[in-house]
Design an enzyme around this catalytic site. Structure first.
Site, PDB file in Angstrom:
ATOM      1  N   HIS A 169       2.115  15.095  -0.318  1.00 34.58           N
ATOM      2  CA  HIS A 169       2.344  14.725   1.073  1.00 34.58           C
ATOM      3  C   HIS A 169       1.261  13.763   1.543  1.00 34.58           C
ATOM      4  O   HIS A 169       0.078  14.015   1.387  1.00 34.58           O
ATOM      5  CB  HIS A 169       2.341  15.992   1.929  1.00 34.58           C
ATOM      6  CG  HIS A 169       2.417  15.728   3.382  1.00 34.58           C
ATOM      7  ND1 HIS A 169       1.464  16.167   4.263  1.00 34.58           N
ATOM      8  CD2 HIS A 169       3.329  15.055   4.113  1.00 34.58           C
ATOM      9  CE1 HIS A 169       1.788  15.785   5.479  1.00 34.58           C
ATOM     10  NE2 HIS A 169       2.918  15.107   5.413  1.00 34.58           N
ATOM     11  N   ASP A 204       7.636  -7.083  -4.136  1.00 37.60           N
ATOM     12  CA  ASP A 204       8.490  -8.181  -4.575  1.00 37.60           C
ATOM     13  C   ASP A 204       7.838  -8.922  -5.746  1.00 37.60           C
ATOM     14  O   ASP A 204       6.697  -8.632  -6.125  1.00 37.60           O
ATOM     15  CB  ASP A 204       8.853  -9.119  -3.420  1.00 37.60           C
ATOM     16  CG  ASP A 204       7.667  -9.857  -2.808  1.00 37.60           C
ATOM     17  OD1 ASP A 204       6.719 -10.233  -3.538  1.00 37.60           O
ATOM     18  OD2 ASP A 204       7.704 -10.098  -1.585  1.00 37.60           O
ATOM     19  N   ARG A 233      -0.938  -9.416   6.255  1.00 37.35           N
ATOM     20  CA  ARG A 233      -0.898  -9.632   4.800  1.00 37.35           C
ATOM     21  C   ARG A 233      -2.094  -9.035   4.060  1.00 37.35           C
ATOM     22  O   ARG A 233      -1.925  -8.243   3.122  1.00 37.35           O
ATOM     23  CB  ARG A 233      -0.794 -11.129   4.519  1.00 37.35           C
ATOM     24  CG  ARG A 233      -0.794 -11.480   3.054  1.00 37.35           C
ATOM     25  CD  ARG A 233      -0.712 -12.985   2.871  1.00 37.35           C
ATOM     26  NE  ARG A 233      -1.007 -13.344   1.502  1.00 37.35           N
ATOM     27  CZ  ARG A 233      -1.495 -14.509   1.148  1.00 37.35           C
ATOM     28  NH1 ARG A 233      -1.750 -15.441   2.043  1.00 37.35           N
ATOM     29  NH2 ARG A 233      -1.723 -14.775  -0.106  1.00 37.35           N
ATOM     30  N   TYR A 291       8.470 -11.723   1.519  1.00 33.41           N
ATOM     31  CA  TYR A 291       8.079 -10.648   2.444  1.00 33.41           C
ATOM     32  C   TYR A 291       8.942  -9.404   2.211  1.00 33.41           C
ATOM     33  O   TYR A 291       9.323  -8.723   3.157  1.00 33.41           O
ATOM     34  CB  TYR A 291       8.141 -11.097   3.900  1.00 33.41           C
ATOM     35  CG  TYR A 291       7.165 -12.191   4.245  1.00 33.41           C
ATOM     36  CD1 TYR A 291       5.806 -11.915   4.385  1.00 33.41           C
ATOM     37  CD2 TYR A 291       7.596 -13.502   4.420  1.00 33.41           C
ATOM     38  CE1 TYR A 291       4.904 -12.923   4.702  1.00 33.41           C
ATOM     39  CE2 TYR A 291       6.698 -14.518   4.736  1.00 33.41           C
ATOM     40  CZ  TYR A 291       5.347 -14.218   4.875  1.00 33.41           C
ATOM     41  OH  TYR A 291       4.456 -15.219   5.185  1.00 33.41           O
ATOM     42  N   ASN A 321       7.960  -6.786   0.415  1.00 32.62           N
ATOM     43  CA  ASN A 321       7.111  -5.646   0.061  1.00 32.62           C
ATOM     44  C   ASN A 321       7.270  -4.535   1.085  1.00 32.62           C
ATOM     45  O   ASN A 321       7.283  -4.787   2.287  1.00 32.62           O
ATOM     46  CB  ASN A 321       5.648  -6.083   0.025  1.00 32.62           C
ATOM     47  CG  ASN A 321       5.443  -7.277  -0.862  1.00 32.62           C
ATOM     48  OD1 ASN A 321       5.735  -7.240  -2.050  1.00 32.62           O
ATOM     49  ND2 ASN A 321       4.973  -8.375  -0.295  1.00 32.62           N
TER      50      ASN A 321
END
Length: 144
Positions: free
Chosen positions: A22, A30, A111, A133, A135
């Site tokens: 947890h 990507d 980023r 973008y 990810n």
């Protein structure tokens, strides 16, 4: 082979998902993400040839998101001045809704802050995703 396990999930990825506790985080990255350099202290799992949406769908079929976190999902924010509009994010929202997750509880992370957070993730899954973008970081919840 096992029943009811999405075929896209490799034994290595299944092992990592099982070992995660947890609050642990995993990145589905990507094809442009610097997985090997950012993940030099993490587990990097290759999933070349697979898309992030397909893996996201498979992972969420097995792993709940952290119900105690306001934003258990994080995306890499578009760099200011970049005209890119990541349409893949709409796919992510639909997949989250399919798995009964709050598609509005998504954190947008700058980023380089995303890279720093990814360095601390339990694992980074390097995909062949071509969307920019694309990810996504997931925080594991409690399995009930």
């Amino acid at each position: 082979m096992l029943n009811n396990i999405p075929k896209i999930l490799s034994p290595e990825l299944l092992k990592v998902l099982c070992e995660m506790g947890h609050g642990d985080e995993i990145v589905l990255a990507d094809g442009n993400f610097p997985a090997e350099s950012v993940g030099k202290d993490a587990i990097v799992i290759r999933a070349d040839g697979h898309s992030v949406p397909a893996l996201l769908d498979a992972v969420l079929a097995l792993m709940p998101l952290d119900q105690y976190s306001e934003q258990p999902v994080a995306l890499m924010q578009v760099v200011p001045g970049d005209p890119c509009v990541p349409v893949i994010w709409d796919e992510y929202k639909a997949i989250l809704e399919k798995h009964k997750a709050d598609s509005t509880a998504i954190e947008m992370v700058e980023r380089f802050a995303f890279y720093e957070r990814a360095k601390k993730a339990r694992a980074i899954v390097a995909t062949g995703e071509e969307a920019i973008y694309a990810n996504i970081l997931l925080k594991k919840g409690v399995v009930k």
